[in-house]
Design a protein around this motif. Structure first.
Motif, PDB file in Angstrom:
ATOM      1  N   GLY A 193       2.650  30.184  19.381  1.00 46.24           N
ATOM      2  CA  GLY A 193       2.822  31.616  19.591  1.00 46.24           C
ATOM      3  C   GLY A 193       1.583  32.225  20.223  1.00 46.24           C
ATOM      4  N   ARG A 194       0.419  31.775  19.788  1.00 50.24           N
ATOM      5  CA  ARG A 194      -0.821  32.260  20.396  1.00 50.24           C
ATOM      6  C   ARG A 194      -0.936  31.775  21.836  1.00 50.24           C
ATOM      7  N   ALA A 195      -0.572  30.520  22.054  1.00 44.79           N
ATOM      8  CA  ALA A 195      -0.636  29.974  23.410  1.00 44.79           C
ATOM      9  C   ALA A 195       0.302  30.709  24.354  1.00 44.79           C
ATOM     10  N   GLU A 196       1.420  31.204  23.827  1.00 43.30           N
ATOM     11  CA  GLU A 196       2.428  31.848  24.668  1.00 43.30           C
ATOM     12  C   GLU A 196       1.966  33.197  25.207  1.00 43.30           C
ATOM     13  N   TRP A 197       0.856  33.715  24.690  1.00 45.66           N
ATOM     14  CA  TRP A 197       0.297  34.959  25.249  1.00 45.66           C
ATOM     15  C   TRP A 197      -0.239  34.748  26.663  1.00 45.66           C
ATOM     16  N   LEU A 198      -0.249  33.505  27.118  1.00 46.57           N
ATOM     17  CA  LEU A 198      -0.550  33.245  28.525  1.00 46.57           C
ATOM     18  C   LEU A 198       0.428  34.020  29.405  1.00 46.57           C
ATOM     19  N   LYS A 199       1.674  34.135  28.942  1.00 50.81           N
ATOM     20  CA  LYS A 199       2.705  34.838  29.701  1.00 50.81           C
ATOM     21  C   LYS A 199       2.435  36.348  29.737  1.00 50.81           C
ATOM     22  N   PHE A 200       1.777  36.840  28.709  1.00 55.54           N
ATOM     23  CA  PHE A 200       1.384  38.255  28.667  1.00 55.54           C
ATOM     24  C   PHE A 200       0.369  38.532  29.769  1.00 55.54           C
ATOM     25  N   MET A 201      -0.674  37.707  29.829  1.00 52.47           N
ATOM     26  CA  MET A 201      -1.674  37.882  30.878  1.00 52.47           C
ATOM     27  C   MET A 201      -1.049  37.699  32.252  1.00 52.47           C
ATOM     28  N   ALA A 202      -0.146  36.741  32.394  1.00 52.66           N
ATOM     29  CA  ALA A 202       0.459  36.429  33.688  1.00 52.66           C
ATOM     30  C   ALA A 202       1.209  37.617  34.274  1.00 52.66           C
ATOM     31  N   ALA A 203       1.780  38.457  33.410  1.00 50.29           N
ATOM     32  CA  ALA A 203       2.570  39.601  33.878  1.00 50.29           C
ATOM     33  C   ALA A 203       1.735  40.543  34.742  1.00 50.29           C
ATOM     34  N   PHE A 204       0.444  40.629  34.477  1.00 51.65           N
ATOM     35  CA  PHE A 204      -0.425  41.548  35.218  1.00 51.65           C
ATOM     36  C   PHE A 204      -0.831  40.977  36.570  1.00 51.65           C
ATOM     37  N   PHE A 205      -0.586  39.695  36.771  1.00 51.06           N
ATOM     38  CA  PHE A 205      -0.906  39.046  38.057  1.00 51.06           C
ATOM     39  C   PHE A 205       0.351  38.601  38.801  1.00 51.06           C
ATOM     40  N   ASP A 206       1.532  38.922  38.240  1.00 49.91           N
ATOM     41  CA  ASP A 206       2.799  38.455  38.817  1.00 49.91           C
ATOM     42  C   ASP A 206       2.827  36.934  38.910  1.00 49.91           C
ATOM     43  N   LYS A 207       2.343  36.279  37.871  1.00 51.89           N
ATOM     44  CA  LYS A 207       2.300  34.816  37.869  1.00 51.89           C
ATOM     45  C   LYS A 207       3.086  34.233  36.694  1.00 51.89           C
ATOM     46  N   GLU A 208       4.220  34.828  36.413  1.00 44.91           N
ATOM     47  CA  GLU A 208       5.021  34.366  35.289  1.00 44.91           C
ATOM     48  C   GLU A 208       5.514  32.925  35.457  1.00 44.91           C
ATOM     49  N   THR A 209       5.859  32.546  36.679  1.00 51.39           N
ATOM     50  CA  THR A 209       6.358  31.188  36.925  1.00 51.39           C
ATOM     51  C   THR A 209       5.288  30.148  36.606  1.00 51.39           C
ATOM     52  N   MET A 210       4.065  30.415  37.045  1.00 49.43           N
ATOM     53  CA  MET A 210       2.965  29.508  36.742  1.00 49.43           C
ATOM     54  C   MET A 210       2.713  29.440  35.241  1.00 49.43           C
ATOM     55  N   ALA A 211       2.762  30.591  34.583  1.00 44.97           N
ATOM     56  CA  ALA A 211       2.534  30.636  33.137  1.00 44.97           C
ATOM     57  C   ALA A 211       3.581  29.807  32.396  1.00 44.97           C
ATOM     58  N   ASP A 212       4.828  29.906  32.824  1.00 44.65           N
ATOM     59  CA  ASP A 212       5.903  29.113  32.213  1.00 44.65           C
ATOM     60  C   ASP A 212       5.602  27.622  32.330  1.00 44.65           C
ATOM     61  N   SER A 213       5.192  27.212  33.497  1.00 43.89           N
ATOM     62  CA  SER A 213       4.917  25.801  33.744  1.00 43.89           C
ATOM     63  C   SER A 213       3.773  25.292  32.868  1.00 43.89           C
ATOM     64  N   VAL A 214       2.698  26.062  32.805  1.00 42.04           N
ATOM     65  CA  VAL A 214       1.538  25.668  31.995  1.00 42.04           C
ATOM     66  C   VAL A 214       1.913  25.625  30.519  1.00 42.04           C
ATOM     67  N   PHE A 215       2.584  26.673  30.057  1.00 41.59           N
ATOM     68  CA  PHE A 215       2.954  26.724  28.643  1.00 41.59           C
ATOM     69  C   PHE A 215       3.909  25.593  28.272  1.00 41.59           C
ATOM     70  N   ASN A 216       4.881  25.328  29.123  1.00 37.05           N
ATOM     71  CA  ASN A 216       5.852  24.262  28.835  1.00 37.05           C
ATOM     72  C   ASN A 216       5.161  22.914  28.673  1.00 37.05           C
ATOM     73  N   SER A 217       4.122  22.677  29.457  1.00 39.92           N
ATOM     74  CA  SER A 217       3.369  21.436  29.363  1.00 39.92           C
ATOM     75  C   SER A 217       2.634  21.347  28.030  1.00 39.92           C
ATOM     76  N   ILE A 218       2.027  22.457  27.611  1.00 38.73           N
ATOM     77  CA  ILE A 218       1.316  22.506  26.326  1.00 38.73           C
ATOM     78  C   ILE A 218       2.307  22.321  25.180  1.00 38.73           C
ATOM     79  N   GLU A 219       3.436  23.004  25.251  1.00 40.44           N
ATOM     80  CA  GLU A 219       4.460  22.907  24.213  1.00 40.44           C
ATOM     81  C   GLU A 219       4.995  21.483  24.101  1.00 40.44           C
ATOM     82  N   GLU A 220       5.261  20.866  25.231  1.00 38.65           N
ATOM     83  CA  GLU A 220       5.813  19.503  25.234  1.00 38.65           C
ATOM     84  C   GLU A 220       4.856  18.540  24.548  1.00 38.65           C
ATOM     85  N   ARG A 221       3.584  18.639  24.878  1.00 34.97           N
ATOM     86  CA  ARG A 221       2.587  17.757  24.265  1.00 34.97           C
ATOM     87  C   ARG A 221       2.471  18.028  22.766  1.00 34.97           C
ATOM     88  N   TYR A 222       2.468  19.304  22.390  1.00 32.23           N
ATOM     89  CA  TYR A 222       2.364  19.664  20.971  1.00 32.23           C
ATOM     90  C   TYR A 222       3.526  19.057  20.189  1.00 32.23           C
TER      91      TYR A 222
END
Length: 377
Positions: A193-222
């Motif tokens: 849940g804390r890691a998913e705040w990457l998507k919060f920051m991404a919204a201000f840069f219009d980089k939601e797609t990148m945030a999804d990709s990074v988070f999904n990789s972290i989630e998969e490994r976890y």
């Protein structure tokens, strides 16, 4: 009243109703961000703008905060014109917590940071290079940021946080024209849940797609790591924390640190507690319950067993101390002494989990070398 005047009023009413109807129709969200673990924020997407809501900006908050992120201001309904409006993608940002730094690094937006309170705390090599080159202004102490220098920087926004709900300083910033955005990642109970705040920051840069990709990789490994010890019957017991003053502080049973220890296949001795923050216990209470604990993980700033014993010789009575199974999470520090665990740990719980599994089950993860943690000697 004349028929002509009645007709004019009728037309006006119809026109107002149609305007309201059109605005309501235009304000129907095209998409709502689906979050898997984070509960503290929400994002709705509309034509030309998005609404970001921080649902619980601080512990026991009674109200939420909303921000309107605008790519086309002409599309924003009149009803939202008085809300906090930020033009995106932003070109510059001031952050106030080291946990915000990896969010920028992982989104490829390292160069957007232009100010930070007490830059010595930052560990990121990429960001330290920018600091050394003079691109990041040190704004003083976090609780008393130099407002004059902040205004001189003229950032598009400042990403802030508050523990007790004191919004006074941020009100001053906004009055001076700097939008203050609250980040409440620290309130999330689940590590992902804390890691998913990457998507919060991404919204201000219009980089939601990148945030999804990074988070999904972290989630998969976890989740891969999580499955390793799911059915372990005999679990090593864990003690955590140290004494400050007369009080032993340790993670509550619902704290994210407790979740990590249990996800690693450990038996954290206070896991059944319902506290999401930190417990405040007497030395005696911990002594009675954890004297025979197998491992002691998380000993604040202590760097040697000798230093622990010198602080209080009763620490040496614990089985984990006697067996030298005491671990700190401060193995990695930045060039100026900042803790990489405290900076990067929120975004990379998979690294923390891998460390804990390696500690508790030394024969697992043969290729993994402890990243944040180290055994005290």
């Amino acid at each position: 009243m004349s028929r002509t005047l009645l007709l004019i009023l009728f037309i006006a009413l119809i026109s107002c109703d149609q305007t309201s109807s059109n605005e309501r129709e235009n304000s129907a969200s095209d998409k709502v961000l689906e979050l898997k673990y984070a509960t503290g924020f929400a994002i709705e997407y509309f034509d030309g703008y998005k609404i970001v809501e921080v649902k619980r900006p601080y512990m026991n908050a009674k109200t939420s905060f909303k921000y309107i992120l605008v790519s086309d201001e002409s599309k924003v309904p009149t009803s939202l014109k008085n809300e906090r409006i930020i033009q995106v993608p932003i070109k510059s940002i001031v952050c106030t917590s080291t946990t915000h730094i990896p969010l920028l690094d992982y989104l490829g937006e390292t160069d957007k940071l232009i100010g930070f309170p007490t830059t010595d705390y930052i560990s990121s090599e990429k960001m330290r290079a920018r600091i050394d080159d003079g691109f990041v202004k040190d704004l003083g102490v976090d609780s008393d940021i130099n407002l004059e220098e902040l205004i001189a920087l003229d950032p598009d926004m400042i990403m802030a946080y508050t523990i007790g709900g004191d919004y006074g300083q941020f009100n001053k910033m906004e009055q001076l024209g700097v939008p203050a955005i609250l980040n409440a990642e620290y309130l999330e109970e689940h590590p992902l849940g804390r890691a998913e705040w990457l998507k919060f920051m991404a919204a201000f840069f219009d980089k939601e797609t990148m945030a999804d990709s990074v988070f999904n990789s972290i989630e998969e490994r976890y989740n891969e790591l999580l499955s390793l010890n799911k059915n372990t019957e005999s679990k090593p017991t864990i003690l955590s924390g140290v004494v400050y003053g007369d009080t032993w502080y340790m993670p509550g049973g619902k704290n994210y640190a407790s979740t990590l220890m249990n996800d690693a296949g450990g038996d954290y001795l206070w896991a059944s507690d319902s506290t999401s923050g930190f417990l405040e216990l007497s030395f005696e209470a911990v002594y009675d319950k954890a004297l025979d604990a197998d491992y002691w993980i998380g000993v604040a700033s202590f760097e040697t067993l000798k230093a622990i014993e010198e602080a209080d010789n009763r620490y040496s009575d614990f089985a984990a101390f006697k067996n030298k199974k005491v671990y700190t999470y401060n193995a990695r520090k930045g060039a100026k002494g900042g803790s990489e665990f405290l900076e990067l740990g929120y975004l990379r719980p998979d690294l923390i989990l891998a460390d804990l599994i390696k500690i508790l089950y030394p024969n697992q993860l043969p290729e993994h070398e402890l990243y944040f943690h180290k055994q005290l000697e």
